[in-house]
Design a protein around this motif. Structure first.
Motif, PDB file in Angstrom:
ATOM      1  N   TYR A   1      45.163  37.055  57.027  1.00 31.45           N
ATOM      2  CA  TYR A   1      46.470  36.440  56.785  1.00 31.45           C
ATOM      3  C   TYR A   1      47.061  36.926  55.462  1.00 31.45           C
ATOM      4  N   PHE A   2      46.240  36.916  54.407  1.00 27.58           N
ATOM      5  CA  PHE A   2      46.722  37.361  53.097  1.00 27.58           C
ATOM      6  C   PHE A   2      47.018  38.860  53.081  1.00 27.58           C
ATOM      7  N   ASP A   3      46.276  39.640  53.856  1.00 28.01           N
ATOM      8  CA  ASP A   3      46.545  41.079  53.919  1.00 28.01           C
ATOM      9  C   ASP A   3      47.934  41.366  54.476  1.00 28.01           C
TER      10      ASP A   3
ATOM     11  N   MET B   1      51.900  37.404  39.706  1.00 29.72           N
ATOM     12  CA  MET B   1      50.946  36.570  40.438  1.00 29.72           C
ATOM     13  C   MET B   1      49.547  37.129  40.237  1.00 29.72           C
ATOM     14  N   GLU B   2      48.657  36.296  39.748  1.00 30.73           N
ATOM     15  CA  GLU B   2      47.279  36.720  39.545  1.00 30.73           C
ATOM     16  C   GLU B   2      46.489  36.649  40.846  1.00 30.73           C
ATOM     17  N   GLY B   3      46.870  35.759  41.705  1.00 32.32           N
ATOM     18  CA  GLY B   3      46.173  35.606  42.968  1.00 32.32           C
ATOM     19  C   GLY B   3      46.580  34.311  43.636  1.00 32.32           C
ATOM     20  N   MET B   4      46.044  34.118  44.819  1.00 32.66           N
ATOM     21  CA  MET B   4      46.327  32.891  45.552  1.00 32.66           C
ATOM     22  C   MET B   4      45.021  32.414  46.162  1.00 32.66           C
ATOM     23  N   GLY B   5      44.736  31.156  45.943  1.00 37.43           N
ATOM     24  CA  GLY B   5      43.489  30.605  46.438  1.00 37.43           C
ATOM     25  C   GLY B   5      43.728  29.466  47.411  1.00 37.43           C
ATOM     26  N   VAL B   6      42.690  29.181  48.173  1.00 38.60           N
ATOM     27  CA  VAL B   6      42.726  28.071  49.128  1.00 38.60           C
ATOM     28  C   VAL B   6      41.682  27.053  48.681  1.00 38.60           C
TER      29      VAL B   6
ATOM     30  N   LEU C   1      39.785  33.145  47.683  1.00 41.87           N
ATOM     31  CA  LEU C   1      40.659  33.633  46.626  1.00 41.87           C
ATOM     32  C   LEU C   1      41.071  35.059  46.930  1.00 41.87           C
ATOM     33  N   GLU C   2      42.353  35.272  47.003  1.00 42.30           N
ATOM     34  CA  GLU C   2      42.911  36.618  47.092  1.00 42.30           C
ATOM     35  C   GLU C   2      43.486  36.902  45.719  1.00 42.30           C
ATOM     36  N   SER C   3      42.904  37.864  45.047  1.00 45.51           N
ATOM     37  CA  SER C   3      43.272  38.094  43.662  1.00 45.51           C
ATOM     38  C   SER C   3      43.393  39.577  43.375  1.00 45.51           C
ATOM     39  N   LEU C   4      44.172  39.883  42.337  1.00 42.01           N
ATOM     40  CA  LEU C   4      44.316  41.272  41.919  1.00 42.01           C
ATOM     41  C   LEU C   4      43.145  41.731  41.076  1.00 42.01           C
ATOM     42  N   GLY C   5      42.404  40.805  40.480  1.00 43.39           N
ATOM     43  CA  GLY C   5      41.336  41.247  39.601  1.00 43.39           C
ATOM     44  C   GLY C   5      40.053  40.440  39.667  1.00 43.39           C
ATOM     45  N   THR C   6      40.137  39.146  39.896  1.00 41.88           N
ATOM     46  CA  THR C   6      38.966  38.272  39.845  1.00 41.88           C
ATOM     47  C   THR C   6      38.064  38.512  41.053  1.00 41.88           C
TER      48      THR C   6
END
Length: 183
Positions: free
Chosen positions: A90-92, A105-110, A150-155
């Motif tokens: 879904y996040f992709d 945006m650093e990321g989005m988590g559920v 967590l969909e994140s750019l770095g974490t």
């Protein structure tokens, strides 16, 4: 010993120099104040012109993030069980990892609410994807709100999984408000 100047011409010469020095310093100081005020006003004008655009860009970006979050909520509402792989897919589709599309945006988590009686089953389910998964919480008798995806750019998502967001009092209050209002 005579400390007074020898002639009136010498006294007049000294006073002229001091008057010229005083006038020059006064003009320099007045120029400094005027120029400082001009620079301050110019910078304020630039800020006032740029501010509406920055506010609109921020609102637009927040609108995108809010739509993504509401989409995740709808995704969970439409299914009895949402797997972590389905969440990743879904996040992709939103290209969350693209920094050009998601600036700021650093990321989005559920986050999932886990009551005390469901902790063991929750941990078993999460360890299928994250073998080292554990709930990081000091609370024993109340519901936890762990980060499950967590969909994140770095974490590193695996390292963040299991973090109880409600450990922070401000976040806990926000979670309870969201839970009560569904917004």
């Amino acid at each position: 010993m005579n400390l007074l100047p020898r002639s009136l011409a010498q006294v007049k010469g000294y006073w002229t120099a001091y008057v010229v020095l005083f006038v020059a310093l006064s003009l320099t100081f007045a120029g400094y104040l005027t120029h400082s005020r001009y620079i301050r006003d110019r910078e304020r004008s630039k800020f006032d012109q740029a501010m509406p655009s920055a506010i609109e860009q921020t609102r637009s970006q927040l609108g995108i993030y809010l739509a993504m979050m509401k989409g995740v909520g709808a995704f969970f509402s439409a299914s009895d069980l949402v797997t972590l792989d389905e969440l990743a897919s879904y996040f992709d589709t939103f290209k969350v990892h693209d920094p050009d599309l998601n600036q700021g945006m650093e990321g989005m988590g559920v986050i999932l609410k886990v009551p005390p009686v469901e902790r063991a089953a929750h941990i078993a389910t999460m360890r299928q994807k994250y073998p080292d998964y554990s709930l990081s919480s000091k609370s024993a008798g109340e519901a936890l709100y762990p980060l499950i995806h967590l969909e994140s750019l770095g974490t590193n998502a695996a390292a963040a999984a299991g973090w109880n967001v409600a450990e922070d009092p401000l976040r806990r209050e926000a979670l309870r408000r969201v839970e009560a209002t569904r917004e």
